[in-house]
Each structure stands twice: as C-alpha cells, then as structure tokens.
Design a protein around this motif. Structure first.
Motif, PDB file in Angstrom:
ATOM      1  N   GLN A 258      13.514   9.838  38.711  1.00  0.00           N
ATOM      2  CA  GLN A 258      13.731  10.466  37.404  1.00  0.00           C
ATOM      3  C   GLN A 258      14.746   9.690  36.573  1.00  0.00           C
ATOM      4  O   GLN A 258      14.615   9.584  35.349  1.00  0.00           O
ATOM      5  CB  GLN A 258      14.178  11.917  37.613  1.00  0.00           C
TER       6      GLN A 258
ATOM      7  N   GLU B 255       7.890  15.677  43.247  1.00  0.00           N
ATOM      8  CA  GLU B 255       7.312  14.409  43.710  1.00  0.00           C
ATOM      9  C   GLU B 255       5.873  14.266  43.236  1.00  0.00           C
ATOM     10  O   GLU B 255       5.435  13.182  42.847  1.00  0.00           O
ATOM     11  CB  GLU B 255       7.381  14.319  45.236  1.00  0.00           C
ATOM     12  N   HIS B 256       5.131  15.360  43.286  1.00  0.00           N
ATOM     13  CA  HIS B 256       3.741  15.337  42.821  1.00  0.00           C
ATOM     14  C   HIS B 256       3.701  15.118  41.310  1.00  0.00           C
ATOM     15  O   HIS B 256       2.870  14.359  40.804  1.00  0.00           O
ATOM     16  CB  HIS B 256       3.049  16.655  43.184  1.00  0.00           C
TER      17      HIS B 256
ATOM     18  N   ASP C 130       3.211   7.083  45.584  1.00  0.00           N
ATOM     19  CA  ASP C 130       3.749   8.018  46.569  1.00  0.00           C
ATOM     20  C   ASP C 130       4.725   7.315  47.511  1.00  0.00           C
ATOM     21  O   ASP C 130       5.807   7.842  47.818  1.00  0.00           O
ATOM     22  CB  ASP C 130       2.597   8.641  47.361  1.00  0.00           C
TER      23      ASP C 130
ATOM     24  N   ILE D 183       7.995   6.592  45.543  1.00  0.00           N
ATOM     25  CA  ILE D 183       8.749   7.819  45.256  1.00  0.00           C
ATOM     26  C   ILE D 183       9.463   8.307  46.512  1.00  0.00           C
ATOM     27  O   ILE D 183      10.630   8.696  46.472  1.00  0.00           O
ATOM     28  CB  ILE D 183       7.804   8.900  44.686  1.00  0.00           C
ATOM     29  N   ARG D 184       8.791   8.278  47.653  1.00  0.00           N
ATOM     30  CA  ARG D 184       9.423   8.720  48.896  1.00  0.00           C
ATOM     31  C   ARG D 184      10.556   7.785  49.313  1.00  0.00           C
ATOM     32  O   ARG D 184      11.582   8.211  49.842  1.00  0.00           O
ATOM     33  CB  ARG D 184       8.380   8.833  50.010  1.00  0.00           C
TER      34      ARG D 184
ATOM     35  N   GLY E 279      13.383   8.452  46.481  1.00  0.00           N
ATOM     36  CA  GLY E 279      13.818   9.824  46.253  1.00  0.00           C
ATOM     37  C   GLY E 279      13.535  10.232  44.821  1.00  0.00           C
ATOM     38  O   GLY E 279      13.619   9.422  43.889  1.00  0.00           O
ATOM     39  N   ALA E 280      13.188  11.515  44.643  1.00  0.00           N
ATOM     40  CA  ALA E 280      12.787  12.011  43.328  1.00  0.00           C
ATOM     41  C   ALA E 280      13.894  11.851  42.293  1.00  0.00           C
ATOM     42  O   ALA E 280      13.632  11.564  41.118  1.00  0.00           O
ATOM     43  CB  ALA E 280      12.358  13.471  43.429  1.00  0.00           C
TER      44      ALA E 280
ATOM     45  N   LEU F  89       5.881  13.561  39.463  1.00  0.00           N
ATOM     46  CA  LEU F  89       6.213  12.160  39.181  1.00  0.00           C
ATOM     47  C   LEU F  89       5.017  11.251  39.411  1.00  0.00           C
ATOM     48  O   LEU F  89       4.722  10.369  38.589  1.00  0.00           O
ATOM     49  CB  LEU F  89       7.381  11.728  40.077  1.00  0.00           C
ATOM     50  N   ARG F  90       4.354  11.454  40.531  1.00  0.00           N
ATOM     51  CA  ARG F  90       3.194  10.614  40.866  1.00  0.00           C
ATOM     52  C   ARG F  90       2.092  10.760  39.827  1.00  0.00           C
ATOM     53  O   ARG F  90       1.509   9.765  39.387  1.00  0.00           O
ATOM     54  CB  ARG F  90       2.710  11.012  42.252  1.00  0.00           C
TER      55      ARG F  90
END
Length: 218
Positions: free
Chosen positions: A150, A177-178, A138, A141-142, A145-146, A180-181
C-alpha cells in the motif's frame, strides 16, 4: 534496436504464424546463434519486468548474458513458442515461469515437444520451469506484506484510485491482499508498473521462491 530485441520480436512474429512467419523464422535463426544462450518463457510483460528488475538488483544484465526473457502473451500460447524455441525449432535451452492455474498448459506442451514425460511439479523445476502460487502479484504481495504494498501504491500516486476500487461492493468484504492483487490487474500496464516497483522494494532475503529459483537457474 539491439539484436536480442530484434531476435525476440522475430520469435514472437514466427510463433504468431501468418504471412510474415517465414521471414521472421529466417531472422530468428540468423540471430539466435551469436546472441541467445537461454530462452525464458513467461506469461506476460509483468513477469518479464519482474525477472529483469530482480536480476538488475543482483548486479546482472540478462540481455548481456544472452538470456532472452520472452512474454508469451498468455499461457495458452506456450505451445507455439515451444515449437519455435524448443526441439522442433531452434533447439535452445529453455526455462520459464507460470501461474499455478496455467501449469497444465506448460506440462502438456513440454511433454509434447519431448522435454519430459508424466511431468510433476518437481519435474517442471528440474527443467527450469517454476510455478507462482497463485500468480506473480500474489507472490510479491506475500513477500512484501500488504502494508508495504500500500505504501508503494501511495508513492505511485494511486492511493485514491485504490481506495475507490476497494470500496466497490464486490471488493469491500475481501481481504486487503486480494484487493491489492485485483487492483493491479484493472488497467493495462499496471501489472508491469507494480512488478517493477514491488521488486525494487523487496528484501533480497525474501524474494518469492519461483523468481529466486528461476534466476538462479539461468
């Protein structure tokens, strides 16, 4: 195998207990004096990979500096490793990283071995223990950035598996985002793979705070 790796393996065997724990304890004690300056306790191998990769980007070699990053194999094992590496055992300087959901385990066992009382979030940081919200993936990713994450997935050749995953009924309505995690945790070894790749793409001015502060501490 270098001596720091031998020491890390001995510590893991000692913490696990069982028939080989006594021999492992002897080995760990013999190697600790000349090889280990600080022990960093992290929940899993992806945390170890991320921290060591970030150190490399800063021109540091943690192993050469005597900083041993030790994966616990799960946050609930923190007590065993504190007994081995902390005041009840080797008495080495400690630091660490955990997810916010596991912070209570770290607090309780740090207090149990005498490394604090009534520990708060700030108190943990004073000891060198930092908390990810919600977890390492998390945080990364933050920070990136998503869209960038990707792109990293595509460069790893996993764009099609990711699209298949995000089209599952349980994932369709969730934020990217969720997705991806969750995707990073679906296969063994995938978290470590992306820990390495995502850290490699980080802007060093946007390093997640827990990683940045932990690396500064050690």
């Amino acid at each position: 195998m270098d001596e720091l790796t031998r020491w890390r393996r001995a510590v893991v065997a000692w913490a696990a207990g069982g028939a080989g724990a006594g021999t492992a304890a002897v080995t760990a004690r013999e190697l600790a004096g000349g090889q280990v300056r600080t022990v960093v306790l992290v929940e899993g191998s992806s945390d170890q990979v991320a921290l060591e990769a970030l150190a490399t980007r800063h021109g540091r070699d943690l192993g050469a500096e005597g900083v041993a990053v030790v994966p616990l194999g799960g946050a609930t094992n923190i007590g065993h490793f504190l007994d081995v590496c902390g005041p009840p055992g080797l008495g080495l300087p400690l630091a660490g990283l955990c997810d916010v959901g596991e912070e209570r385990h770290f607090r309780r066992h740090l207090e149990r071995v005498g490394l604090g009382s009534g520990l708060t979030h700030a108190g943990l940081e004073t000891l060198g223990f930092y908390v990810c919200v919600a977890d390492l993936e998390d945080e990364l990713i933050r920070a990136l950035g998503a869209g960038t994450v990707q792109e990293v997935i595509e460069t790893q050749g996993e764009w099609r598996p990711f699209q298949t995953f995000r089209n599952q009924p349980a994932q369709r309505e969730r934020p990217v985002e969720h997705q991806l995690r969750r995707f990073m945790g679906t296969h063994s070894g995938r978290k470590a793979l992306y820990a390495q790749s995502l850290v490699a793409h980080l802007d060093l001015d946007r390093v997640p705070r827990p990683l940045e502060r932990l690396l500064e501490h050690v």
